[in-house]
Design a protein around this motif. Structure first.
Motif, PDB file in Angstrom:
ATOM      1  N   LYS A  76     -28.732   2.420 -38.490  1.00  0.00           N
ATOM      2  CA  LYS A  76     -29.815   1.446 -38.325  1.00  0.00           C
ATOM      3  C   LYS A  76     -29.820   0.867 -36.914  1.00  0.00           C
ATOM      4  O   LYS A  76     -30.886   0.621 -36.345  1.00  0.00           O
ATOM      5  CB  LYS A  76     -29.701   0.341 -39.371  1.00  0.00           C
ATOM      6  N   LYS A  77     -28.637   0.681 -36.348  1.00  0.00           N
ATOM      7  CA  LYS A  77     -28.534   0.180 -34.978  1.00  0.00           C
ATOM      8  C   LYS A  77     -29.131   1.200 -34.001  1.00  0.00           C
ATOM      9  O   LYS A  77     -29.879   0.854 -33.090  1.00  0.00           O
ATOM     10  CB  LYS A  77     -27.060  -0.078 -34.642  1.00  0.00           C
ATOM     11  N   VAL A  78     -28.818   2.479 -34.223  1.00  0.00           N
ATOM     12  CA  VAL A  78     -29.379   3.557 -33.392  1.00  0.00           C
ATOM     13  C   VAL A  78     -30.888   3.606 -33.556  1.00  0.00           C
ATOM     14  O   VAL A  78     -31.628   3.645 -32.579  1.00  0.00           O
ATOM     15  CB  VAL A  78     -28.738   4.922 -33.735  1.00  0.00           C
ATOM     16  N   TRP A  79     -31.362   3.595 -34.787  1.00  0.00           N
ATOM     17  CA  TRP A  79     -32.811   3.684 -35.035  1.00  0.00           C
ATOM     18  C   TRP A  79     -33.547   2.505 -34.415  1.00  0.00           C
ATOM     19  O   TRP A  79     -34.644   2.678 -33.884  1.00  0.00           O
ATOM     20  CB  TRP A  79     -33.093   3.801 -36.527  1.00  0.00           C
ATOM     21  N   ASN A  80     -32.952   1.331 -34.470  1.00  0.00           N
ATOM     22  CA  ASN A  80     -33.561   0.177 -33.821  1.00  0.00           C
ATOM     23  C   ASN A  80     -33.645   0.402 -32.309  1.00  0.00           C
ATOM     24  O   ASN A  80     -34.664   0.089 -31.685  1.00  0.00           O
ATOM     25  CB  ASN A  80     -32.773  -1.100 -34.132  1.00  0.00           C
ATOM     26  N   SER A  81     -32.589   0.961 -31.716  1.00  0.00           N
ATOM     27  CA  SER A  81     -32.605   1.273 -30.281  1.00  0.00           C
ATOM     28  C   SER A  81     -33.710   2.260 -29.941  1.00  0.00           C
ATOM     29  O   SER A  81     -34.350   2.151 -28.893  1.00  0.00           O
ATOM     30  CB  SER A  81     -31.258   1.852 -29.837  1.00  0.00           C
ATOM     31  N   LEU A  82     -33.944   3.216 -30.826  1.00  0.00           N
ATOM     32  CA  LEU A  82     -34.988   4.220 -30.576  1.00  0.00           C
ATOM     33  C   LEU A  82     -36.368   3.571 -30.506  1.00  0.00           C
ATOM     34  O   LEU A  82     -37.218   4.000 -29.725  1.00  0.00           O
ATOM     35  CB  LEU A  82     -34.980   5.297 -31.670  1.00  0.00           C
ATOM     36  N   THR A  83     -36.588   2.530 -31.297  1.00  0.00           N
ATOM     37  CA  THR A  83     -37.897   1.877 -31.285  1.00  0.00           C
ATOM     38  C   THR A  83     -38.147   1.135 -29.978  1.00  0.00           C
ATOM     39  O   THR A  83     -39.282   0.762 -29.690  1.00  0.00           O
ATOM     40  CB  THR A  83     -38.065   0.885 -32.460  1.00  0.00           C
ATOM     41  N   LEU A  84     -37.092   0.948 -29.191  1.00  0.00           N
ATOM     42  CA  LEU A  84     -37.218   0.251 -27.911  1.00  0.00           C
ATOM     43  C   LEU A  84     -37.479   1.196 -26.734  1.00  0.00           C
ATOM     44  O   LEU A  84     -37.726   0.735 -25.621  1.00  0.00           O
ATOM     45  CB  LEU A  84     -35.958  -0.584 -27.645  1.00  0.00           C
ATOM     46  N   ILE A  85     -37.405   2.506 -26.969  1.00  0.00           N
ATOM     47  CA  ILE A  85     -37.696   3.475 -25.906  1.00  0.00           C
ATOM     48  C   ILE A  85     -39.211   3.425 -25.668  1.00  0.00           C
ATOM     49  O   ILE A  85     -39.996   3.676 -26.583  1.00  0.00           O
ATOM     50  CB  ILE A  85     -37.267   4.910 -26.278  1.00  0.00           C
TER      51      ILE A  85
END
Length: 159
Positions: A76-85
């Motif tokens: 979930k932490k990774v997926w949240n980071s992806l939404t910030l790209i």
């Protein structure tokens, strides 16, 4: 119980699923319905499809949907980071790992990327290899390439 509905798009058939509160899955092909899915086009699924369709037309750059991907805390932490790209940009697995606070977690980021249950809405297609190569995508490399080219073509509309 989740609801799911399928749509034909320019990148093939897409299935969008929701749990009554948020989008939970996006599938790149028709899945066999199992006991935990109802075939129903809900208001939330219609909205998700509308945003997806407008994204594929280049008319929107950011999704405004409630998302609820199922996974570990790290995923979930990774997926949240992806939404910030940002739209039209890419990051390497190492850059995403750094954004999660563990720059040595590139492999774990790759595994989380691979398990992303809501591709496109969570833009894992924007993650590329350190050498700039397109690597792995649940929808296939051709769709990843299509999405990245779509964003690059429409990036000029942002500025």
């Amino acid at each position: 119980m989740k609801n799911i509905f399928f749509y034909q798009t320019e990148i093939g058939e897409i299935g969008i699923a929701e749990n009554g509160n948020a989008i939970t899955n996006l599938y790149f092909k028709r899945i066999e319905l199992i006991d935990n899915f109802n075939l129903a086009e809900t208001k939330l699924i219609k909205e998700a499809y509308s945003q997806l369709k407008n994204y594929l037309l280049g008319d929107i750059k950011k999704f405004t949907l409630p998302l609820n991907p199922e996974g570990t805390d790290f995923m979930k932490k990774v997926w949240n980071s992806l939404t910030l790209i940002p739209y039209g940009q890419t990051c390497t697995y190492k850059e995403v790992a750094k954004s999660t606070g563990n720059e040595k977690a590139s492999r774990a980021v790759g595994l989380a990327n691979n398990k992303n249950p809501i591709p496109i809405f969570i833009p894992c297609h924007r993650v590329i290899g350190a050498n700039g190569k397109l690597v792995g995508y649940s929808g296939g490399i051709d769709i990843k390439k299509y999405l990245l080219n779509l964003e690059r073509t429409n990036i000029k509309d942002i500025f």
